[in-house]
Design a protein around this motif. Structure first.
Motif, mmCIF file in Angstrom:
data_model
loop_
_atom_site.group_PDB
_atom_site.id
_atom_site.type_symbol
_atom_site.label_atom_id
_atom_site.label_comp_id
_atom_site.label_asym_id
_atom_site.label_seq_id
_atom_site.Cartn_x
_atom_site.Cartn_y
_atom_site.Cartn_z
ATOM 1 N N PHE A 27 0.769 -1.235 -0.051
ATOM 2 C CA PHE A 27 -0.088 0.046 -0.116
ATOM 3 C C PHE A 27 0.738 1.168 -0.026
ATOM 4 C CE2 PHE A 27 -3.371 -2.556 0.148
ATOM 5 C CZ PHE A 27 -4.195 -2.699 1.268
ATOM 6 N N SER A 28 0.596 2.102 -0.833
ATOM 7 C CA SER A 28 1.094 3.662 -0.626
ATOM 8 C C SER A 28 0.009 4.450 -0.880
ATOM 9 C CB SER A 28 2.172 3.566 -1.971
ATOM 10 O OG SER A 28 1.721 3.399 -2.909
ATOM 11 N N ASP A 29 -0.044 5.172 -1.874
ATOM 12 C CA ASP A 29 -1.243 5.970 -2.115
ATOM 13 C C ASP A 29 -2.438 5.372 -3.065
ATOM 14 O OD1 ASP A 29 -1.762 9.329 -3.899
ATOM 15 O OD2 ASP A 29 -2.656 8.361 -2.138
ATOM 16 N N ASP A 30 -3.029 4.655 -2.292
ATOM 17 C CA ASP A 30 -3.847 3.706 -2.874
ATOM 18 C C ASP A 30 -5.430 3.949 -2.221
ATOM 19 O OD1 ASP A 30 -1.558 1.335 -2.798
ATOM 20 O OD2 ASP A 30 -2.166 1.796 -4.760
ATOM 21 N N PHE A 31 -6.427 3.777 -2.967
ATOM 22 C CA PHE A 31 -7.669 3.335 -2.852
ATOM 23 C C PHE A 31 -8.387 1.955 -2.409
ATOM 24 C CE2 PHE A 31 -9.641 7.342 -1.521
ATOM 25 C CZ PHE A 31 -8.898 8.520 -2.035
ATOM 26 N N ALA A 47 -18.105 1.002 0.960
ATOM 27 C CA ALA A 47 -17.134 1.982 1.426
ATOM 28 C C ALA A 47 -15.735 2.031 0.590
ATOM 29 C CB ALA A 47 -16.866 1.474 2.881
ATOM 30 N N ALA A 48 -15.054 2.945 0.942
ATOM 31 C CA ALA A 48 -13.684 3.109 0.273
ATOM 32 C C ALA A 48 -12.915 3.626 1.374
ATOM 33 C CB ALA A 48 -13.901 3.853 -0.853
ATOM 34 N N ILE A 49 -11.436 3.456 1.412
ATOM 35 C CA ILE A 49 -10.605 4.086 2.339
ATOM 36 C C ILE A 49 -9.204 4.404 1.470
ATOM 37 C CG2 ILE A 49 -9.637 2.050 3.066
ATOM 38 C CD1 ILE A 49 -9.286 3.312 5.868
ATOM 39 N N SER A 50 -8.683 5.720 1.840
ATOM 40 C CA SER A 50 -7.434 5.960 1.317
ATOM 41 C C SER A 50 -6.244 5.155 2.111
ATOM 42 C CB SER A 50 -7.342 7.476 1.176
ATOM 43 O OG SER A 50 -5.890 7.723 1.091
ATOM 44 N N THR A 51 -5.531 4.388 1.729
ATOM 45 C CA THR A 51 -4.489 3.807 2.394
ATOM 46 C C THR A 51 -3.418 4.912 2.901
ATOM 47 O OG1 THR A 51 -3.139 3.282 0.566
ATOM 48 C CG2 THR A 51 -4.788 1.627 1.224
ATOM 49 N N GLY A 52 -3.308 6.113 2.186
ATOM 50 C CA GLY A 52 -2.360 7.020 2.638
ATOM 51 C C GLY A 52 -2.914 7.655 3.584
ATOM 52 N N GLY A 54 -5.964 7.511 5.279
ATOM 53 C CA GLY A 54 -6.996 7.228 6.181
ATOM 54 C C GLY A 54 -8.306 7.502 5.944
ATOM 55 N N ASN A 55 -8.510 8.390 4.984
ATOM 56 C CA ASN A 55 -9.947 9.045 4.888
ATOM 57 C C ASN A 55 -10.766 7.906 4.354
ATOM 58 O OD1 ASN A 55 -9.050 11.466 5.681
ATOM 59 N ND2 ASN A 55 -8.884 12.340 3.472
ATOM 60 N N THR A 56 -11.961 7.910 4.817
ATOM 61 C CA THR A 56 -13.223 7.182 4.667
ATOM 62 C C THR A 56 -14.445 7.704 3.851
ATOM 63 O OG1 THR A 56 -14.093 7.188 6.789
ATOM 64 C CG2 THR A 56 -12.319 5.618 6.500
ATOM 65 N N TYR A 57 -15.060 6.816 3.022
ATOM 66 C CA TYR A 57 -16.008 7.176 2.304
ATOM 67 C C TYR A 57 -17.127 6.102 2.198
ATOM 68 C CZ TYR A 57 -12.288 10.113 0.681
ATOM 69 O OH TYR A 57 -11.448 10.829 0.555
ATOM 70 N N TYR A 58 -18.470 6.373 2.685
ATOM 71 C CA TYR A 58 -19.388 5.242 2.788
ATOM 72 C C TYR A 58 -20.555 5.597 1.819
ATOM 73 C CZ TYR A 58 -16.965 3.878 6.948
ATOM 74 O OH TYR A 58 -16.045 3.717 7.938
ATOM 75 N N ALA A 59 -21.398 4.484 1.423
ATOM 76 C CA ALA A 59 -22.517 4.875 0.731
ATOM 77 C C ALA A 59 -23.596 4.944 1.778
ATOM 78 C CB ALA A 59 -22.802 3.516 0.071
ATOM 79 N N ASN A 101 -9.108 9.612 -8.066
ATOM 80 C CA ASN A 101 -9.601 10.789 -7.537
ATOM 81 C C ASN A 101 -10.619 10.493 -6.699
ATOM 82 O OD1 ASN A 101 -11.473 13.135 -7.923
ATOM 83 N ND2 ASN A 101 -10.112 13.991 -9.152
ATOM 84 N N ILE A 102 -10.817 11.443 -5.598
ATOM 85 C CA ILE A 102 -11.859 11.079 -4.629
ATOM 86 C C ILE A 102 -13.166 11.196 -5.143
ATOM 87 C CG2 ILE A 102 -10.403 11.837 -2.686
ATOM 88 C CD1 ILE A 102 -11.930 14.340 -2.410
#
Length: 123
Positions: A27-31, A47-52, A54-59, A101-102
């Motif tokens: 992992f580096s700068d992945d989603f 859901a999704a998370i940035s491995t860089g 740690g920001n999270t996103y949810y349905a 892109n987020i």
């Protein structure tokens, strides 16, 4: 390669935890994202998370019930699912993509790498 685990059966109101381990890269700068597909339905984002960062996103369908987290040292992403409902029953897939892109983190077409899926059944 992405390998999911932790699926199974649970009663409504119960919990399950899914894990996804990535092998072959770090992992580096992945989603990392979780998606699910129920029989006869299209695959939908969870859901999704940035491995860089740690920001999270949810349905909206899982906000407040599911939590996505990552462990970069183990190259893994987890999905803690609480307050499960019968409509959560589906095959759950882990996905990965670099440089995303987020705006697209909850879009299936944005991800190039997918696991084989793990079944979750809630009754």
């Amino acid at each position: 390669q992405l390998v999911e685990s932790g699926g199974g059966s649970a009663q409504a109101g119960g919990s399950l935890k899914l894990s996804c381990v990535a092998s072959g890269y770090s992992f580096s700068d992945d989603f990392m994202g979780w998606f699910r597909q129920a029989p006869g339905k299209e695959r939908e984002p969870i859901a999704a998370i940035s491995t860089g960062t740690g920001n999270t996103y949810y349905a909206d369908s899982v906000k407040g019930r599911f939590t996505i987290s990552r462990d970069n040292a183990k190259n893994s992403v987890n999905l803690q699912m609480n307050s499960l409902r019968p409509e959560d029953s589906a095959v759950y897939f882990c996905a990965a993509q670099s440089g995303l892109n987020i705006r697209y983190v909850l879009q299936e077409v944005a991800y190039s790498y997918w696991g084989q899926g793990t079944q979750v059944t809630v009754s």
